[in-house]
Write an enzyme that holds these catalytic residues in place. Structure first.
Site, mmCIF file in Angstrom:
data_model
loop_
_atom_site.group_PDB
_atom_site.id
_atom_site.type_symbol
_atom_site.label_atom_id
_atom_site.label_comp_id
_atom_site.label_asym_id
_atom_site.label_seq_id
_atom_site.Cartn_x
_atom_site.Cartn_y
_atom_site.Cartn_z
ATOM 1 N N GLU A 1 11.526 7.051 -0.598
ATOM 2 C CA GLU A 1 11.429 7.567 0.701
ATOM 3 C C GLU A 1 12.718 8.259 1.128
ATOM 4 O O GLU A 1 12.253 9.344 1.999
ATOM 5 C CB GLU A 1 11.787 6.165 1.625
ATOM 6 C CG GLU A 1 10.762 5.155 1.604
ATOM 7 C CD GLU A 1 11.220 4.063 2.334
ATOM 8 O OE1 GLU A 1 11.745 3.084 1.505
ATOM 9 O OE2 GLU A 1 11.247 3.853 3.495
ATOM 10 N N SER B 1 16.297 -6.202 1.121
ATOM 11 C CA SER B 1 16.494 -6.295 2.602
ATOM 12 C C SER B 1 17.508 -7.377 2.763
ATOM 13 O O SER B 1 17.620 -8.374 2.283
ATOM 14 C CB SER B 1 15.118 -6.905 3.146
ATOM 15 O OG SER B 1 15.521 -7.371 4.367
ATOM 16 N N LYS C 1 11.806 -8.785 -0.187
ATOM 17 C CA LYS C 1 11.549 -7.285 -0.050
ATOM 18 C C LYS C 1 12.158 -6.656 -1.352
ATOM 19 O O LYS C 1 13.257 -7.089 -1.880
ATOM 20 C CB LYS C 1 12.105 -6.798 1.080
ATOM 21 C CG LYS C 1 11.426 -7.209 2.405
ATOM 22 C CD LYS C 1 10.254 -6.397 2.792
ATOM 23 C CE LYS C 1 10.726 -5.089 3.515
ATOM 24 N NZ LYS C 1 9.649 -4.328 3.730
ATOM 25 N N HIS D 1 -9.023 11.901 0.569
ATOM 26 C CA HIS D 1 -8.872 11.341 2.017
ATOM 27 C C HIS D 1 -8.283 9.975 1.972
ATOM 28 O O HIS D 1 -8.354 9.041 2.893
ATOM 29 C CB HIS D 1 -10.213 11.227 2.900
ATOM 30 C CG HIS D 1 -11.068 12.455 2.837
ATOM 31 N ND1 HIS D 1 -11.245 13.438 3.737
ATOM 32 C CD2 HIS D 1 -12.072 12.604 1.914
ATOM 33 C CE1 HIS D 1 -12.005 14.282 3.248
ATOM 34 N NE2 HIS D 1 -12.486 13.998 2.142
#
Ligand code: ARG
Length: 459
Positions: A291, A278, A284, A157
């Site tokens: 992704e 970024s 970043k 979970h």
């Protein structure tokens, strides 16, 4: 102008819109090498069976090689008027060698031709997928070997469950990928029957030798029913479903990488070569490759569903609907290969943050099960009672804002008087993982065995 292939029946040319909806040359030119291999095998067979002369077959086979070299050199001019790769090649062959080219299509139809070409193409992609999977397995194996005994939290979970080892987690993916590869191997074995010679749908009256062309093209045997042979797209569907399951595995690990590389987890550091920055936030380092893998997988699932939809209502045998099989499979194959390669690069280059993993491994009362097991083993308590005692101790630690090993013996004994000092020996994450020695368990000793088994298998 009327069509050069079926001009006998037709007197007028087609509308430009008809040409646009009908033509597949824009994409099926990817099967040029397969088309030419199929035609060369067919030509050799036509000569061997006496259907055409040896000199005609020789002219065809030589001419086809010239066509192939033109396509490979990029000098070939594809024509949408000629609809597809089959007719583009044949038409060019005619220009090159003249009359004998017109004999090539004896005892054959585009229906068995396209099925043959596409099968050869898909078979090649199955081999490429298996190779890509093996390379990715080796990357995971490398990670597993380096960190066989590094502790980290195991989750259910996405809540801390029990400590596991980094190597164990990496080896879980080696197992999944092993099944993925064997699924492709299975599908390849099943699909490896030649449609060539099924002709339009009914077979042919020419004394062709289907065994010969099958052998020549690396098929195990000719497909045994001509109607089925030209109608079957199971092989493409199996490719897409094998690809979907494999892609699903890639997507799960991609999701883990996205979570693990966050500042809140800091389990892994992705290499610069597989991250992006970024344009506004200087700090970043984004896991874009992970992704994109997660997202591209949707196209593979989509292709699987799309081809199922194309096929589900088609009466036997060939219908033009089946021309819609290729783009889905091409796109899925391209994205699967890209995802496998990108994942391999990320896994190979990533570095696990051993301290963060270890720090997180002990939080969230991850050794509570070890405490309960200790009560069963040492105090001979029924497991359900041990579960209850441990639950009370977790609640006590939570109220105090500390971890289980930080409770004093007196505090423990206030819940159950029989508890002794020995209990602390099972509360460390190292002791926890070292104790999980059941077959396939997370103990480093077991992980080393898994690694050794797979190293042998992949050698
Ligand atoms: N371009 C067609 C395809 O990809 C080739 C087969 C055409 N056969 C036919 N009977 N029209 O499916």
């Amino acid at each position: 102008t009327s069509n050069q292939m079926w001009g006998g029946r037709f007197s007028a040319g087609v509308d430009a819109i008809m040409e646009a909806i009908n033509a597949s040359i824009g994409f099926d030119q990817r099967m040029a090498a397969e088309d030419i291999a199929g035609s060369r095998a067919h030509a050799a067979m036509l000569a061997a069976t006496g259907i055409v002369s040896d000199s005609d077959a020789e002219a065809m086979r030589e001419g086809l090689l010239t066509v192939l070299s033109e396509i490979e050199a990029g000098t070939f001019e594809f024509s949408t008027q000629l609809e597809d790769i089959h007719m583009n090649v044949e038409s060019r062959l005619k220009a090159l060698i003249g009359e004998p080219a017109g004999r090539l299509h004896t005892g054959r139809s585009r229906n068995d031709q396209v099925a043959t070409d596409f099968k050869l193409w898909v078979r090649g992609q199955m081999d490429a997928a298996i190779a890509g999977i093996r390379a990715l397995q080796l990357a995971f194996l490398g990670q597993a070997e380096a960190g066989a005994d590094w502790v980290m939290p195991g989750f259910t979970h996405l809540q801390t469950a029990q400590p596991v080892t980094w190597g164990h987690h990496m080896m879980a993916y080696v197992e999944m990928l092993g099944r993925d590869a064997s699924r492709f191997e299975d599908a390849r074995r099943r699909m490896n029957e030649s449609p060539l010679g099924a002709a339009a749908l009914a077979g042919t009256s020419f004394p062709i030798d289907r065994e010969m062309t099958a052998r020549e093209l690396g098929f195990d045997r000719p497909a045994s029913n001509s109607l089925d042979a030209v109608s079957d797209r199971d092989f493409a569907l199996e490719f897409l479903s094998c690809a979907s399951i494999c892609a699903m595995h890639l997507s799960r690990f991609a999701e883990e990488l996205v979570i693990w590389s966050s500042a809140q987890f800091r389990f892994v550091q992705l290499s610069d070569s597989f991250s992006t920055g970024s344009s506004i936030m200087p700090q970043k380092k984004n896991p874009d490759a992970a992704e994109l893998i997660r997202a591209k997988i949707g196209r593979i699932f989509g292709a699987n569903v799309a081809l199922m939809m194309v096929m589900k209502g088609l009466p036997l045998a060939y219908s033009k609907d089946m021309q819609e099989d290729k783009e889905q499979v091409f796109d899925a194959a391209d994205n699967l290969m890209l995802a496998l390669a990108a994942m391999e690069g990320m896994v190979r280059d990533m570095s696990a943050n051993r301290e963060s993993l270890a720090g997180a491994a002990g939080s969230g009362f991850s050794t509570a099960t070890d405490l309960a097991d200790w009560c069963v083993r040492v105090l001979n308590m029924p497991f359900r009672d041990a579960h209850h005692v441990t639950g009370s101790l977790v609640a006590m630690a939570e109220a105090k804002g500390c971890d289980l090993p930080d409770l004093s013996l007196e505090e423990m004994q206030s819940v159950n008087a029989a508890i002794t000092e020995d209990v602390f020996s099972v509360l460390t994450v190292e002791a926890s993982v070292a104790s999980r020695t059941s077959y396939g368990g997370t103990a480093p000793s077991e992980v080393h065995k898994q690694v050794a088994r797979w190293k042998d298998a992949l050698a």
